[in-house]
Design an enzyme around this catalytic site. Structure first.
Site, mmCIF file in Angstrom:
data_model
loop_
_atom_site.group_PDB
_atom_site.id
_atom_site.type_symbol
_atom_site.label_atom_id
_atom_site.label_comp_id
_atom_site.label_asym_id
_atom_site.label_seq_id
_atom_site.Cartn_x
_atom_site.Cartn_y
_atom_site.Cartn_z
ATOM 1 N N GLY A 21 0.779 -1.214 -0.018
ATOM 2 C CA GLY A 21 0.021 -0.081 -0.014
ATOM 3 C C GLY A 21 0.863 1.387 0.036
ATOM 4 O O GLY A 21 2.071 1.198 0.479
ATOM 5 N N GLY A 23 0.193 5.494 0.479
ATOM 6 C CA GLY A 23 -0.776 6.720 0.829
ATOM 7 C C GLY A 23 -0.072 8.019 0.948
ATOM 8 O O GLY A 23 1.077 8.262 0.447
ATOM 9 N N VAL A 28 2.950 1.083 3.021
ATOM 10 C CA VAL A 28 2.910 -0.202 3.810
ATOM 11 C C VAL A 28 3.636 -1.281 3.134
ATOM 12 O O VAL A 28 3.370 -1.493 2.068
ATOM 13 C CB VAL A 28 1.317 -0.355 4.189
ATOM 14 C CG1 VAL A 28 1.067 -1.715 5.119
ATOM 15 C CG2 VAL A 28 0.784 0.923 4.801
ATOM 16 N N LYS A 43 4.452 0.087 8.614
ATOM 17 C CA LYS A 43 4.121 1.498 7.820
ATOM 18 C C LYS A 43 5.292 2.384 7.905
ATOM 19 O O LYS A 43 5.567 2.697 9.159
ATOM 20 C CB LYS A 43 2.910 2.037 8.390
ATOM 21 C CG LYS A 43 2.457 3.410 7.738
ATOM 22 C CD LYS A 43 0.934 3.596 7.844
ATOM 23 C CE LYS A 43 0.588 4.796 6.945
ATOM 24 N NZ LYS A 43 -0.719 5.072 6.605
ATOM 25 N N ASP A 144 -9.108 10.959 10.426
ATOM 26 C CA ASP A 144 -8.754 10.548 9.083
ATOM 27 C C ASP A 144 -9.686 9.156 8.755
ATOM 28 O O ASP A 144 -9.148 8.463 8.177
ATOM 29 C CB ASP A 144 -7.602 10.233 8.532
ATOM 30 C CG ASP A 144 -7.487 10.411 7.155
ATOM 31 O OD1 ASP A 144 -8.089 10.784 6.575
ATOM 32 O OD2 ASP A 144 -6.318 9.851 6.636
#
Length: 754
Positions: A21, A23, A28, A43, A144
């Site tokens: 991942g 972002g 991640v 992360k 968030d």
């Protein structure tokens, strides 16, 4: 940071295996904890370059450690476990449990953006409410919450991720710094009004974000589904969301009410806390019995453009946005389409831990044809014009085309003065102004604007650039709307040849042009050619896009239309029924496109003399249209018109006349007296009067329709000439043969001339 093999082993313990991942603040990775022999998720926050001043770095490290300790102390079934944290060669990292499942963003994407089943929506809502209640009771706010931060495990458990990360960004001013580089913290589609306004944020902000998440998984789209951040933020601040049940009629009323309460603009008007939300869900769940199988609930396809909500208040002047300064230049970020979640991606061993973190630019730099001769416009002016351009786009998405056109014309004039008449931004505004003119029925004005865009783009980009071809295709479309079908045919043919050369015969843009050409062929009366081409396009779209893709089904509707024009109504009816069934399966039974196909089924039944069946269909369709769109919606009125026509076919003329008059009155009020649909209803009134023997009254109506069409369309337009023939027929029925003969002759001469 050394060799790649060293980069992938953090502190000699966590071996990074593959990135799963990426972002706004980090990546991640799936990793192996070499000490404990287990797989974990790591992360990593963005590498921080030497440009960061030491005091900033000290604050960042301290806040990171504090937030990581808070996150590690959270122990709840609905919250991702944090095992460890630290810093390695300038990179801050968190070690978390590796979740076996998919986030809500991925679930929606894999489901082609159809909403989740009702039971799943309720289950996720209840679990996340419980997790938020736990954290809020410890005075911890997420800040968030969004679909990409909620993971559904394979056993059905829902877990919230990234506690503390958004808070970290907010508290150290990271948001402002990142926004300055074009990277927006948070995702506007899920931000509360108080976050947008920069005021005090507490646990009720998380409740608002939860409402946005639940709205999306329940309907398939977030409450304010717009493409530019400014419009999304204004929506959250000023616009009441449409009830989820208006998109998803099977959604239980208590779920609809809870979501709307969570989305209250004022924090005090939302539920008191997450515990209350959980209690309301539990109470509603006990009284809810599903009436349809979840697999049948698919209102939104992956390619659908969801209609934006209608504001209850007039938006503030787009020229003077009163949003906080930190929102300027903000992008929308990712809606629930994967993006920032835990999507599995191929390993990237060559790039090291993170590669280069370079903000994506807003767009390619463009200049006018002679930039040296024109002083550079102030960046503030360009930013303001871009904001106003997006505001115009938002007005259009809301269906407010007249206002959108005014904004685009003003921005086009300002951009021309600042950048030049052939600058791509100037031409983009002119294109949108033309589109707005077309949507408000000003086809002649739209044609003039589109031609200016074509000329400018041809000079700057070339005659066969995709943007130029797009404008040329709009010219052809508007020519068709004006009844100038031979000119439209020529324009479509030229664009099609260029698209085939540049893109190939099966490119979606090429197929779209061929579809439009087939449509225009039918209007030229070249029905066999139209049928062959539409059939070929339908087959190609089925092969390229899939048999149930909305574009494929649109072309199949065109096939059905042409079959009807050829008198093959049985085949047309079968085609429309297949399209309606496919749309019901793909989009849902109450989707507007499904209802449109059902309307065409009614047309086919009526043409085959099966008016009794058509009446049943139209009455059901009117009920569905009224429920989905309201009684005054043009499509609801079209269904009512079809009902009246079939009442007449069954010789129930008094009822038919009453229905036609009612529909005409509403259309005059909603659409205007000269709108094409209003004139169709007015003609239907005349037909009913004629069948009831009231020919003098019928003559007044027929003549009024002919005069209006001549005024709007011109005296040689086919619809105008058809109305003059109606008028002549009426004169015959009144025994005024000489006048009728003279009018028939005039119509014949005008038809030859036209």
């Amino acid at each position: 940071m050394g060799e790649t093999r060293d980069v992938r082993l953090i502190h000699g313990r966590y071996r990074l295996l593959d990135r799963i991942g990426r972002g706004g603040m980090g990546e991640v990775w799936r990793a192996r904890d070499e000490s404990l022999g287990r797989h974990v998720a790591v992360k990593c926050l963005k590498p921080l370059g030497q440009q960061r001043d030491p005091s900033f770095m000290r604050v960042l490290r301290e806040r990171f450690r504090r937030e990581a300790r808070v996150a590690a102390g959270l122990q709840h079934r609905g919250i991702t476990v944090v095992h460890d944290f630290g810093e390695y060669e300038g990179i801050l990292y968190l070690v978390m449990e590796l979740l076996e499942g998919k986030n809500l963003s991925q679930l929606l994407e894999e489901n082609r953006h159809h909403p989740l089943a009702v039971d799943d929506v309720v289950d996720v809502a209840e679990q996340i409410a419980a997790a938020l209640a736990y954290t809020h009771e410890q005075d911890i706010v997420h800040r968030d919450l969004k679909p990409a931060n909620i993971v559904r495990l394979t056993d059905g458990t829902a877990k919230i991720c990234d506690f503390g990360i958004a808070r970290l960004g907010h508290d150290i001013g990271f948001t402002a710094r990142l926004t300055g580089t074009g990277i927006a913290m948070g995702t506007p589609h899920y931000m509360s009004p108080e976050q947008i306004g920069g005021t005090q944020v507490d646990e009720r902000s998380d409740l608002y974000s939860l409402g946005c998440v639940l709205y999306e998984i329940a309907t398939g789209a977030p409450p304010f589904d717009l493409d530019d951040a400014w419009a999304v933020l204004v929506g959250h601040r000023d616009t009441e969301p449409e009830p989820p049940r208006s998109h998803r009629p099977d959604l239980p009323a208590y779920v609809d009410r809870i979501i709307l309460d969570l989305l209250a603009k004022e924090p005090d008007e939302r539920p008191r806390d997450a515990r209350e939300v959980g209690r309301r869900i539990a109470a509603g769940r006990t009284g809810y019995v599903p009436t349809v199988r979840a697999a049948q609930i698919v209102p939104y396809p992956a390619t659908q453009v969801v209609r934006s909500p209608q504001p209850r208040h007039e938006p503030r002047n787009p020229q003077e946005p009163r949003l906080p300064s930190w929102t300027r230049g903000m992008t929308t970020g990712h809606k629930a389409t994967g993006g920032s979640g835990l999507r599995v991606t191929p390993p990237d061993s060559a790039a090291g831990l993170s590669g280069e973190w370079i903000p994506r630019p807003a767009g390619p730099a463009t200049t006018g044809p002679d930039p040296a001769e024109r002083p550079a416009p102030a960046p503030e002016l360009l930013a303001s014009l871009l904001s106003r351009h997006h505001a115009g786009l938002s007005l259009g998405r809301a269906g407010r085309w007249a206002e959108a056109g005014e904004v685009h014309r003003a921005v086009a004039a300002a951009r021309e003065g600042a950048l030049g008449p052939d600058h791509p931004d100037t031409l983009a505004s002119r294109y949108e102004a033309a589109f707005s003119l077309s949507r408000t029925g000003r086809a002649t004005d739209a044609l003039r604007e589109y031609r200016r865009v074509v000329e400018g783009r041809a000079r700057v980009l070339g005659a066969e650039h995709p943007d130029t071809l797009g404008a040329r295709q709009e010219v052809a479309y508007v020519l068709g709307k004006l009844g100038r079908h031979p000119e439209a045919h020529q324009a479509y043919t030229e664009v099609l040849a260029a698209r085939e050369r540049a893109m190939g015969p099966d490119h979606p843009d090429t197929l779209r042009c061929r579809h439009n050409l087939a449509f225009n062929l039918s209007r030229l009366g070249r029905l066999e050619e139209s049928y062959r081409m539409a059939s070929q396009v339908a087959q190609a779209r089925a092969r390229v896009l899939g048999p149930d893709h909305p574009d494929t089904l649109v072309t199949r509707c065109e096939v059905g239309y042409t079959l009807g024009q050829l008198g093959r109504w049985s085949d047309a009816l079968q085609t429309y029924r297949e399209v309606a069934a496919a749309r019901a399966e793909t989009l849902g039974p109450a989707h507007p496109d499904t209802l449109a196909a059902r309307y065409e089924v009614g047309i086919g039944l009526g043409r085959l003399g099966r008016s009794a069946e058509a009446l049943v269909l139209y009455r059901d369709l009117i009920d569905d249209r009224t429920r989905v769109s309201g009684p005054d919606n043009p499509e609801t009125l079209r269904a009512r018109h079809g009902l009246g026509v079939n009442l007449g076919r069954l010789a129930r003329w008094e009822e038919a006349l009453a229905e036609a008059r009612d529909v005409r009155a509403i259309r005059e009020r909603v659409l205007g007296p000269d709108h094409v649909d209003t004139l169709v209803s007015r003609r239907e009134v005349a037909v009913g009067l004629g069948w009831l023997g009231r020919w003098r009254d019928a003559l007044i109506e027929y003549r009024g329709v002919a005069d209006a069409r001549e005024r709007v369309l011109g005296e040689t337009h086919p619809d105008t000439l058809a109305s003059r023939n109606d008028e002549a027929h009426c004169l015959e029925q009144l025994g005024r043969g000489a006048e009728a003969t003279e009018l028939y002759g005039r119509v014949a001469a005008q038809r030859r001339r036209g």
